[in-house]
Structures are given as structure tokens and as C-alpha cells.
Design a protein around this motif. Structure first.
Motif, PDB file in Angstrom:
ATOM      1  N   ALA A 120       1.058  -1.187  -0.250  1.00 58.29           N
ATOM      2  CA  ALA A 120       0.128   0.241   0.007  1.00 58.29           C
ATOM      3  C   ALA A 120       0.671   1.214  -0.061  1.00 58.29           C
ATOM      4  CB  ALA A 120      -0.979  -0.049   1.225  1.00 58.29           C
ATOM      5  N   PRO A 121       0.214   2.369  -0.360  1.00 55.07           N
ATOM      6  CA  PRO A 121       0.962   3.583  -0.438  1.00 55.07           C
ATOM      7  C   PRO A 121       1.099   4.123   0.956  1.00 55.07           C
ATOM      8  CG  PRO A 121      -1.236   4.070  -1.011  1.00 55.07           C
ATOM      9  CD  PRO A 121      -1.019   2.595  -1.113  1.00 55.07           C
ATOM     10  N   LEU A 122       2.443   4.879   1.278  1.00 52.30           N
ATOM     11  CA  LEU A 122       2.610   5.497   2.576  1.00 52.30           C
ATOM     12  C   LEU A 122       1.460   6.620   2.678  1.00 52.30           C
ATOM     13  CD1 LEU A 122       6.592   5.671   2.403  1.00 52.30           C
ATOM     14  CD2 LEU A 122       5.102   4.365   3.972  1.00 52.30           C
ATOM     15  N   ILE A 123       1.244   7.256   3.875  1.00 47.52           N
ATOM     16  CA  ILE A 123       0.193   8.255   4.014  1.00 47.52           C
ATOM     17  C   ILE A 123       0.692   9.581   3.460  1.00 47.52           C
ATOM     18  CG2 ILE A 123       1.380   8.946   6.021  1.00 47.52           C
ATOM     19  CD1 ILE A 123      -2.302   9.087   5.389  1.00 47.52           C
ATOM     20  N   GLY A 124       1.968   9.612   3.150  1.00 48.93           N
ATOM     21  CA  GLY A 124       2.601  10.888   2.378  1.00 48.93           C
ATOM     22  C   GLY A 124       2.008  11.202   0.660  1.00 48.93           C
ATOM     23  N   ASP A 125       1.979   9.679   0.280  1.00 46.37           N
ATOM     24  CA  ASP A 125       1.599   9.606  -1.035  1.00 46.37           C
ATOM     25  C   ASP A 125      -0.084   9.649  -1.052  1.00 46.37           C
ATOM     26  OD1 ASP A 125       4.005   8.834  -2.042  1.00 46.37           O
ATOM     27  OD2 ASP A 125       3.622   6.876  -1.247  1.00 46.37           O
ATOM     28  N   CYS A 126      -0.832   9.425   0.178  1.00 42.33           N
ATOM     29  CA  CYS A 126      -2.322   9.609  -0.109  1.00 42.33           C
ATOM     30  C   CYS A 126      -2.301  11.240   0.393  1.00 42.33           C
ATOM     31  CB  CYS A 126      -2.726   8.685   1.104  1.00 42.33           C
ATOM     32  SG  CYS A 126      -2.516   6.666   0.840  1.00 42.33           S
ATOM     33  N   LEU A 127      -1.818  11.864   1.069  1.00 46.95           N
ATOM     34  CA  LEU A 127      -2.094  13.083   1.572  1.00 46.95           C
ATOM     35  C   LEU A 127      -2.726  14.029   0.525  1.00 46.95           C
ATOM     36  CD1 LEU A 127      -0.223  14.975   4.171  1.00 46.95           C
ATOM     37  CD2 LEU A 127      -1.193  16.012   2.368  1.00 46.95           C
ATOM     38  N   PRO A 128      -2.100  14.114  -0.587  1.00 48.15           N
ATOM     39  CA  PRO A 128      -2.761  15.234  -1.590  1.00 48.15           C
ATOM     40  C   PRO A 128      -4.202  15.077  -1.668  1.00 48.15           C
ATOM     41  CG  PRO A 128      -0.752  14.449  -1.954  1.00 48.15           C
ATOM     42  CD  PRO A 128      -0.942  13.609  -1.188  1.00 48.15           C
ATOM     43  N   ASP A 129      -4.637  13.782  -2.114  1.00 42.15           N
ATOM     44  CA  ASP A 129      -5.887  13.301  -2.114  1.00 42.15           C
ATOM     45  C   ASP A 129      -6.877  13.456  -1.150  1.00 42.15           C
ATOM     46  OD1 ASP A 129      -5.415  12.693  -5.338  1.00 42.15           O
ATOM     47  OD2 ASP A 129      -5.081  10.609  -4.742  1.00 42.15           O
TER      48      ASP A 129
END
Length: 210
Positions: free
Chosen positions: A69-78
Motif C-alpha cells: 500500500a502507499p505511505l500516508i504521504g502519498d495519500c495526503l494530497p488526495d
């Protein structure tokens, strides 16, 4: 990786997360957001940055489930984009959710937040005429919405949908009691209490609440 992102044209969203635990140093394992119609507008599993082992009994998510799964940093923009576009961010028992999101760098203005667990508890107290405000878990609240049916809420997507069902029920009962609606932008109708129960029933049948 299970990530979903769609445009949000509604001012109200319901947000829920799964986490490694309830402590301030725990981390997010999944995040889900639905709009006022119950449509999933964001959902993703999240791989913790610092923890590689945790009690999966808290969330039923194991380290293997989020290994890719992606890290939270990768999810943060969305996640931030959806929150920025919303007028109200509805959570159930918002404290832990907001604490972990903000620790990860997500900005959630407090003036947008509606903690439906507080609204629900106060409405139930008024409905019963007891004046005693008692906090219930999300599972207990959904069970009450369904007229006492036993349910289990596992996963952030089910939790965000369950939050929406409790929200609809809460505002409908508040209307019946001639109280002021807890939500600024919610369009009320006398039939909403029946709609809320129907919504919760549909969620329990199709979204893993039962």
C-alpha cells in the motif's frame, strides 16, 4: 493497492480511518470518505511509516494487507483535496481520527468538523427525556438506528458509511423533536427517519456491517 478517488461535488463528507491502535504514536492503516449520498469518493489502504507490527485485533488489518500500500504521504494530497472541497467533515468520535490525520500532515479546520457521536448522544438523551448523555460506540449507534439489530463495523469504508447512516438518523430525530438541525447544509424532510433506517439496512446488507 486499493485506492479510489473520484470528484466530490457535495459539501458534506463522512470520513473514517483504521489505525494500528488508539495511541498518539499509532499510525493510519486505511482511510475512506463518502459523500452525503453514500458514494465512496476516496478509499485507500495505507502502509505505516514507522510500525511494522501491531495488534490486528484493533482493525483486522495485518502487516501483509498493507505491504504494497502507499505511505500516508502519498495519500495526503488526495485526502487534503477532498477535505478542502467539503463544507463539513463528519466523523464518529472524531478525536483519534483528527489527531492521526493532523499528525500525518492533513489539515482539517476545526470549524468544518461535525462529531456525530456527540450529536447522536445528545439527541438520544433528548429523545429518552433522561437528560443523561451517554456515548456509544459506532457499532452500538448503528444497532440503535436499525432498531436493535446486532451489527459489526469493520474497516474504514464500512465505518464511513455507518457514520453517514447514524448522521441521517440523528438529524431526523432532532427534527422530530423540533430541535435545531446539527448540520448547516442538510436538507430535511419528514420522511428522513425512514430513509436513514433504510440506508443503514442497505449498508448492513451490502457493505459488511452485518
Amino acid at each position: 493497492m486499493n485506492t479510489e478517488m473520484t470528484s466530490n461535488n457535495n459539501g458534506l463528507i463522512c470520513l473514517a480511518i483504521d489505525a494500528t491502535g488508539p495511541q498518539p504514536d499509532d499510525e493510519i492503516l486505511s482511510a475512506s470518505i463518502v459523500d452525503a449520498g453514500g458514494r465512496v469518493i476516496y478509499q485507500s489502504m495505507v502502509r505505516p511509516m514507522h510500525l511494522d507490527d501491531w495488534d490486528s485485533g484493533e482493525s483486522a488489518i495485518t502487516p501483509a494487507d498493507v505491504a504494497d500500500a502507499p505511505l500516508i504521504g502519498d495519500c495526503l494530497p488526495d485526502i487534503q483535496r477532498v477535505i478542502d472541497s467539503a463544507d463539513e467533515v463528519v466523523c464518529y468520535d472524531a478525536g483519534l481520527t483528527l489527531r492521526l490525520l493532523r499528525a500525518a500532515g492533513v489539515e482539517v479546520p476545526q470549524w468544518k468538523v461535525v462529531d456525530v457521536s456527540d450529536c447522536f448522544a445528545r439527541t438520544v438523551a433528548s429523545m429518552e427525556g433522561s437528560g443523561r448523555v451517554q456515548r456509544l460506540s459506532l457499532t452500538e449507534a448503528v444497532s440503535m438506528v436499525l432498531g436493535g439489530e446486532r451489527v459489526s463495523v469493520w474497516g474504514s469504508e464500512a465505518a464511513s458509511l455507518a457514520t453517514l447512516a447514524v448522521l441521517k438518523w440523528t438529524d431526523a430525530v432532532a427534527l422530530e423533536l423540533s430541535q435545531q438541525s446539527f448540520l448547516r447544509r442538510w436538507t430535511m424532510s419528514p420522511a428522513l427517519i425512514r430513509e436513514a433506517r433504510a440506508t443503514a439496512t442497505a449498508f448492513s446488507q451490502t457493505r459488511g456491517l452485518a
